[in-house]
Design an enzyme around this catalytic site. Structure first.
Site, mmCIF file in Angstrom:
data_model
loop_
_atom_site.group_PDB
_atom_site.id
_atom_site.type_symbol
_atom_site.label_atom_id
_atom_site.label_comp_id
_atom_site.label_asym_id
_atom_site.label_seq_id
_atom_site.Cartn_x
_atom_site.Cartn_y
_atom_site.Cartn_z
ATOM 1 C CE LYS A 124 -4.506 0.758 0.311
ATOM 2 N NZ LYS A 124 -5.666 -0.126 0.084
ATOM 3 C CG ASP A 164 -7.296 3.175 -0.652
ATOM 4 O OD1 ASP A 164 -7.722 2.021 -0.559
ATOM 5 O OD2 ASP A 164 -7.387 4.000 0.280
HETATM 6 O O1 2IT Z 1 -8.121 -1.580 -0.468
HETATM 7 C C1 2IT Z 1 -8.042 -2.116 -1.591
HETATM 8 O O2 2IT Z 1 -8.142 -3.330 -1.732
HETATM 9 C C2 2IT Z 1 -7.817 -1.234 -2.738
HETATM 10 N N1 2IT Z 1 -7.719 -0.038 -2.561
HETATM 11 C C3 2IT Z 1 -7.642 -1.815 -4.104
HETATM 12 C C4 2IT Z 1 -6.264 -2.318 -4.314
HETATM 13 C C5 2IT Z 1 -5.959 -2.800 -5.711
HETATM 14 O O3 2IT Z 1 -4.782 -3.127 -5.933
HETATM 15 O O4 2IT Z 1 -6.845 -2.856 -6.563
#
Ligand code: 2IT
Length: 445
Positions: A124, A164
């Site tokens: 992340k 996100d």
């Molecule tokens: O919290 C999540 O799963 C997302 N923001 C999506 C992450 C993604 O790689 O699609």
């Protein structure tokens, strides 16, 4: 494993990182029993290793605003765990972003991605940049400056970021444009791309759709049906939009949505016109929900209140971590709510989860319920790697199947002796077992 001892040591090492410590504590509590049945995990110190990220990149982002002033933001990418695949997870642009929040999100992402059954590790990233009120040009300059630092540590088989909060299709476009220029390659290094340049159909809808597929399976297992049920949703972004759309298609009524400024009540339920308006509201870049009530007089705005004041059968947090607390949960239960499913990441506080579980109402955590978003990102990676694109039906069918499998895994690992399904335990144990086994098999690295 001694949960308290591990937590004490983590608190000493990472003082004040409350969201991260909260997320770790929840997982450790759930897995304690199964962990102790596997002495090989203890011997390899799996828990001590799994709670720390592989590595963290921290960088400064400088950009020039429309007044010609130089701006400085902090940015991060947390590469948490790559036991089962390349790091994968979104980027969050929001003033609240700090290391604790990104560590909690990437820790959760590791188990969520394991649940999808697709080969993706957890990561992340993001920045304390606030997109609200910024011009399109400012957003572009920020995204370009951000990618100038990030591009060296990501790649289609290394680390694949996505959106996100605060990062949607527009931001992914600007980020991707800069990556492509720097790397001189056109590969699936980000997901959530535009449909004409490598994106997947259904990705924008996937988090909300997947959440509703999960809820349908929960209700089915409990002998209930979604048709005609009143649903309160928090948030009005991409996730809330997808959830509202699918819920309404399935015959439920969205009776509340909310923003940082307050709650909108829609007693007769949202129409598809109202649901589509959420996209305009979000695109206006103001992060307020009150204009909804001006446009649709049959709805009512109450300033400073949350969606949880509105009587509903099902509560769906779709915005932020810890957005539903113990008092909110008590209020919902008193108003007759019998199901709560987190579509946001860690939407409920531990106190709220305890209220729901003590009342034996249906409750499921974000890492299971919202996994459809990242699962569809995984399907986007597959299509990119194969240099093809699937039709909407094919992607939607796969998404549906994945959500059914996740529900099944939660039931398998979370069913209590008396029959109540502890979905928190089920999701945590199922995700943990997969990542822990992969780590064990790969040795001490
Ligand atoms: O919290 C999540 O799963 C997302 N923001 C999506 C992450 C993604 O790689 O699609």
């Amino acid at each position: 494993m001694n949960v308290q001892k591990i937590m004490t040591s983590l608190e000493a090492k990472h003082p004040g990182e409350k969201e991260y410590l909260q997320a770790v504590h929840e997982v450790l509590e759930s897995i304690e029993e199964v962990y102790n049945q596997h002495p090989e995990f203890e011997k390899a110190r799996i828990v001590e290793r799994i709670v720390e990220p592989d590595r963290i990149f921290t960088f400064r982002v400088n950009w020039v605003d429309d007044n010609g002033d130089v701006q400085t933001n902090l940015a991060y990418r947390v590469q948490f765990n790559s036991a089962i695949g390349p790091y994968k997870g979104g980027l969050r642009f929001h003033p609240s972003v700090n290391l604790s929040i990104l560590k909690f999100l990437s820790f959760e992402q590791t188990f969520k991605n394991a649940l999808t059954t697709l080969p993706m590790g957890g990561g992340k990233g993001g920045s304390d940049f606030n997109p609200a009120g910024k011009s399109d040009e400012e957003i572009m300059r920020f995204c370009q400056a951000f990618m100038l630092e990030l591009w060296r540590v990501i790649g289609p088989d290394t680390d694949v970021p996505a959106g996100d909060i605060g990062v949607g299709g527009r931001e992914i476009g600007y980020l991707y444009g800069m990556f492509k220029k720097l790397a001189r390659e056109h590969t699936g290094v980000l997901t959530g791309k535009g449909i004409t340049w490598g994106g997947s159909l259904i990705r924008p809808e996937a988090t909300g759709y997947g959440g509703l597929y999960f809820v349908q399976h929960m209700l089915h297992k409990a002998g209930k049906n979604i048709e005609g049920k009143r649903i309160a949703v928090s948030g009005f972004g991409n996730v809330a939009w997808g959830a509202a759309q699918k819920a309404t298609q399935l015959g439920a009524k969205i009776v509340a949505i909310s923003g940082p400024d307050g709650v909108i009540e829609i007693p007769n339920g949202m129409t598809f016109e109202m649901i589509d308006y959420l996209l305009d509201l979000r695109a206006s870049n103001r992060d307020i929900v009150s204009p909804f009530a001006e446009k649709f007089p049959e709805s009512k705005f109450t300033a400073g209140k949350k969606a949880w004041i509105v009587p509903c059968d099902i509560a769906l947090p779709c915005a932020f971590q810890n957005e539903l607390n113990g008092d909110d949960a008590k209020h919902l239960i008193a108003n007759g709510t019998w199901c709560c499913a987190e579509i946001s990441n860690m939407g409920c506080t531990p106190e709220a989860i305890k209220e729901f579980q003590d009342a034996k109402i249906l409750f499921a955590p974000g890492k299971a319920v919202n996994a459809g978003g990242v699962a569809t990102s995984g399907l986007e990676m597959t299509q990119n790697a194969m240099h093809i694109s699937w039709g909407a039906q094919e992607v939607d069918d796969r998404l549906h199947q994945i959500m059914e499998n996740i529900h099944h895994a939660c039931v398998q690992y979370g069913t209590q002796p008396e029959g109540y399904v502890n979905y928190v335990k089920g999701a945590n144990v199922a995700g943990f077992m997969k990542v822990a086994t992969a780590m064990l098999e790969q040795g001490i690295v």
